[in-house]
Design a protein around this motif. Sequence first.
Motif, PDB file in Angstrom:
ATOM      1  N   PRO A 166       6.311  -0.223  -7.192  1.00  0.00           N
ATOM      2  CA  PRO A 166       5.930   0.726  -8.245  1.00  0.00           C
ATOM      3  C   PRO A 166       4.437   1.049  -8.340  1.00  0.00           C
ATOM      4  O   PRO A 166       4.042   1.858  -9.162  1.00  0.00           O
ATOM      5  CB  PRO A 166       6.404   0.023  -9.522  1.00  0.00           C
ATOM      6  N   VAL A 167       3.603   0.433  -7.505  1.00  0.00           N
ATOM      7  CA  VAL A 167       2.161   0.656  -7.550  1.00  0.00           C
ATOM      8  C   VAL A 167       1.660   1.043  -6.161  1.00  0.00           C
ATOM      9  O   VAL A 167       2.294   0.753  -5.160  1.00  0.00           O
ATOM     10  CB  VAL A 167       1.396  -0.602  -8.038  1.00  0.00           C
ATOM     11  N   PHE A 168       0.477   1.688  -6.122  1.00  0.00           N
ATOM     12  CA  PHE A 168      -0.107   2.072  -4.845  1.00  0.00           C
ATOM     13  C   PHE A 168      -0.332   0.843  -3.971  1.00  0.00           C
ATOM     14  O   PHE A 168      -0.080   0.858  -2.782  1.00  0.00           O
ATOM     15  CB  PHE A 168      -1.425   2.823  -5.058  1.00  0.00           C
ATOM     16  N   GLY A 169      -0.813  -0.248  -4.570  1.00  0.00           N
ATOM     17  CA  GLY A 169      -1.083  -1.482  -3.834  1.00  0.00           C
ATOM     18  C   GLY A 169      -2.537  -1.575  -3.424  1.00  0.00           C
ATOM     19  O   GLY A 169      -3.241  -0.577  -3.343  1.00  0.00           O
ATOM     20  N   ALA A 170      -2.970  -2.799  -3.162  1.00  0.00           N
ATOM     21  CA  ALA A 170      -4.379  -3.044  -2.861  1.00  0.00           C
ATOM     22  C   ALA A 170      -4.665  -3.185  -1.368  1.00  0.00           C
ATOM     23  O   ALA A 170      -5.818  -3.161  -0.956  1.00  0.00           O
ATOM     24  CB  ALA A 170      -4.854  -4.304  -3.588  1.00  0.00           C
ATOM     25  N   ASP A 171      -3.630  -3.362  -0.552  1.00  0.00           N
ATOM     26  CA  ASP A 171      -3.862  -3.498   0.887  1.00  0.00           C
ATOM     27  C   ASP A 171      -4.146  -2.135   1.482  1.00  0.00           C
ATOM     28  O   ASP A 171      -3.706  -1.107   0.990  1.00  0.00           O
ATOM     29  CB  ASP A 171      -2.642  -4.110   1.574  1.00  0.00           C
ATOM     30  N   CYS A 207       0.844  -1.191   0.000  1.00  0.00           N
ATOM     31  CA  CYS A 207       0.000   0.000   0.000  1.00  0.00           C
ATOM     32  C   CYS A 207       0.877   1.237   0.000  1.00  0.00           C
ATOM     33  O   CYS A 207       1.947   1.246   0.618  1.00  0.00           O
ATOM     34  CB  CYS A 207      -0.911   0.001   1.220  1.00  0.00           C
ATOM     35  N   CYS A 208       0.418   2.275  -0.663  1.00  0.00           N
ATOM     36  CA  CYS A 208       1.095   3.566  -0.676  1.00  0.00           C
ATOM     37  C   CYS A 208       2.504   3.490  -1.257  1.00  0.00           C
ATOM     38  O   CYS A 208       3.430   4.102  -0.732  1.00  0.00           O
ATOM     39  CB  CYS A 208       1.123   4.178   0.716  1.00  0.00           C
ATOM     40  N   TYR A 209       2.636   2.703  -2.312  1.00  0.00           N
ATOM     41  CA  TYR A 209       3.901   2.564  -3.025  1.00  0.00           C
ATOM     42  C   TYR A 209       5.007   1.979  -2.145  1.00  0.00           C
ATOM     43  O   TYR A 209       6.183   2.244  -2.362  1.00  0.00           O
ATOM     44  CB  TYR A 209       4.312   3.916  -3.636  1.00  0.00           C
ATOM     45  N   ALA A 210       4.604   1.164  -1.157  1.00  0.00           N
ATOM     46  CA  ALA A 210       5.572   0.510  -0.274  1.00  0.00           C
ATOM     47  C   ALA A 210       5.030  -0.839   0.181  1.00  0.00           C
ATOM     48  O   ALA A 210       3.817  -1.041   0.254  1.00  0.00           O
ATOM     49  CB  ALA A 210       5.866   1.379   0.942  1.00  0.00           C
ATOM     50  N   GLU A 211       5.943  -1.741   0.477  1.00  0.00           N
ATOM     51  CA  GLU A 211       5.577  -2.997   1.138  1.00  0.00           C
ATOM     52  C   GLU A 211       6.036  -2.868   2.584  1.00  0.00           C
ATOM     53  O   GLU A 211       7.174  -2.480   2.854  1.00  0.00           O
ATOM     54  CB  GLU A 211       6.263  -4.189   0.477  1.00  0.00           C
ATOM     55  N   SER A 212       5.132  -3.180   3.514  1.00  0.00           N
ATOM     56  CA  SER A 212       5.402  -2.970   4.938  1.00  0.00           C
ATOM     57  C   SER A 212       4.805  -4.077   5.781  1.00  0.00           C
ATOM     58  O   SER A 212       3.804  -4.678   5.412  1.00  0.00           O
ATOM     59  CB  SER A 212       4.788  -1.640   5.408  1.00  0.00           C
ATOM     60  N   ASP A 213       5.429  -4.312   6.932  1.00  0.00           N
ATOM     61  CA  ASP A 213       4.825  -5.130   7.975  1.00  0.00           C
ATOM     62  C   ASP A 213       4.133  -4.170   8.926  1.00  0.00           C
ATOM     63  O   ASP A 213       4.693  -3.112   9.266  1.00  0.00           O
ATOM     64  CB  ASP A 213       5.878  -5.945   8.723  1.00  0.00           C
ATOM     65  N   LYS A 214       2.905  -4.537   9.365  1.00  0.00           N
ATOM     66  CA  LYS A 214       2.099  -3.600  10.134  1.00  0.00           C
ATOM     67  C   LYS A 214       1.338  -4.283  11.268  1.00  0.00           C
ATOM     68  O   LYS A 214       1.060  -5.465  11.209  1.00  0.00           O
ATOM     69  CB  LYS A 214       1.046  -2.930   9.227  1.00  0.00           C
ATOM     70  N   TYR A 215       0.979  -3.462  12.240  1.00  0.00           N
ATOM     71  CA  TYR A 215      -0.002  -3.817  13.248  1.00  0.00           C
ATOM     72  C   TYR A 215      -0.996  -2.665  13.283  1.00  0.00           C
ATOM     73  O   TYR A 215      -0.612  -1.500  13.273  1.00  0.00           O
ATOM     74  CB  TYR A 215       0.631  -3.998  14.629  1.00  0.00           C
ATOM     75  N   TRP A 216      -2.278  -3.000  13.301  1.00  0.00           N
ATOM     76  CA  TRP A 216      -3.342  -2.002  13.334  1.00  0.00           C
ATOM     77  C   TRP A 216      -4.067  -2.075  14.667  1.00  0.00           C
ATOM     78  O   TRP A 216      -4.267  -3.157  15.215  1.00  0.00           O
ATOM     79  CB  TRP A 216      -4.351  -2.261  12.221  1.00  0.00           C
ATOM     80  N   SER A 217      -4.478  -0.924  15.159  1.00  0.00           N
ATOM     81  CA  SER A 217      -5.318  -0.847  16.338  1.00  0.00           C
ATOM     82  C   SER A 217      -6.339   0.259  16.088  1.00  0.00           C
ATOM     83  O   SER A 217      -6.332   0.903  15.035  1.00  0.00           O
ATOM     84  CB  SER A 217      -4.482  -0.552  17.589  1.00  0.00           C
ATOM     85  N   VAL A 218      -7.225   0.452  17.037  1.00  0.00           N
ATOM     86  CA  VAL A 218      -8.230   1.507  16.926  1.00  0.00           C
ATOM     87  C   VAL A 218      -8.394   2.125  18.311  1.00  0.00           C
ATOM     88  O   VAL A 218      -8.428   1.418  19.319  1.00  0.00           O
ATOM     89  CB  VAL A 218      -9.563   0.965  16.356  1.00  0.00           C
ATOM     90  N   ASP A 219      -8.427   3.465  18.346  1.00  0.00           N
ATOM     91  CA  ASP A 219      -8.571   4.128  19.644  1.00  0.00           C
ATOM     92  C   ASP A 219     -10.048   4.183  20.045  1.00  0.00           C
ATOM     93  O   ASP A 219     -10.925   3.799  19.257  1.00  0.00           O
ATOM     94  CB  ASP A 219      -7.890   5.498  19.640  1.00  0.00           C
TER      95      ASP A 219
END
Length: 147
Positions: free
Chosen positions: A121-126, A93-105
């Motif tokens: 090279p692409v925005f990505g679908a995640d 996503c956002c022209y990068a490949e990343s490892d992530k953790y998501w939370s919500v406040d």
Amino acid sequence: MKRFHIHIAVDDLDANIHFYIGLFQSEPTVRHADYAKWMLDDPRINFAISQRGGKAGLDHLGIQVESAAELAAVQQALTAAALPVVEQKQAACCYAESDKYWSVDPQGIAWEAFHSLHSIPVFGADGVVTPEPAGSCCGPKSACSPQ
């Protein structure tokens, strides 16, 4: 070292790029037809805007880290605070490949802790993976949204 991350969805990318160039006194570090990002050192922030058809306004907040070890420490802090956490490995996503953790406040704002692995090279679908609030019986919600 950690870097604060803000991502805002905009309805007019060019007008917003012009505004933020003036505010930050800096050209975007990354610029595409639908996305721009400033990697600022003063203040130390990863500030991104995108025009991807979503509702204009705050998309999500986050903490960008420089290593897998720092990412694990943020994940442990979220878990220790009894916050909902969803893992997203090798997200594109956002022209990068990343490892992530998501939370919500408690207000429902998505928070992303991430370690960018490399540019793509692409925005990505995640996109944003919004965990259900603590105590919910349901699993995470997914929505394609930029970081």
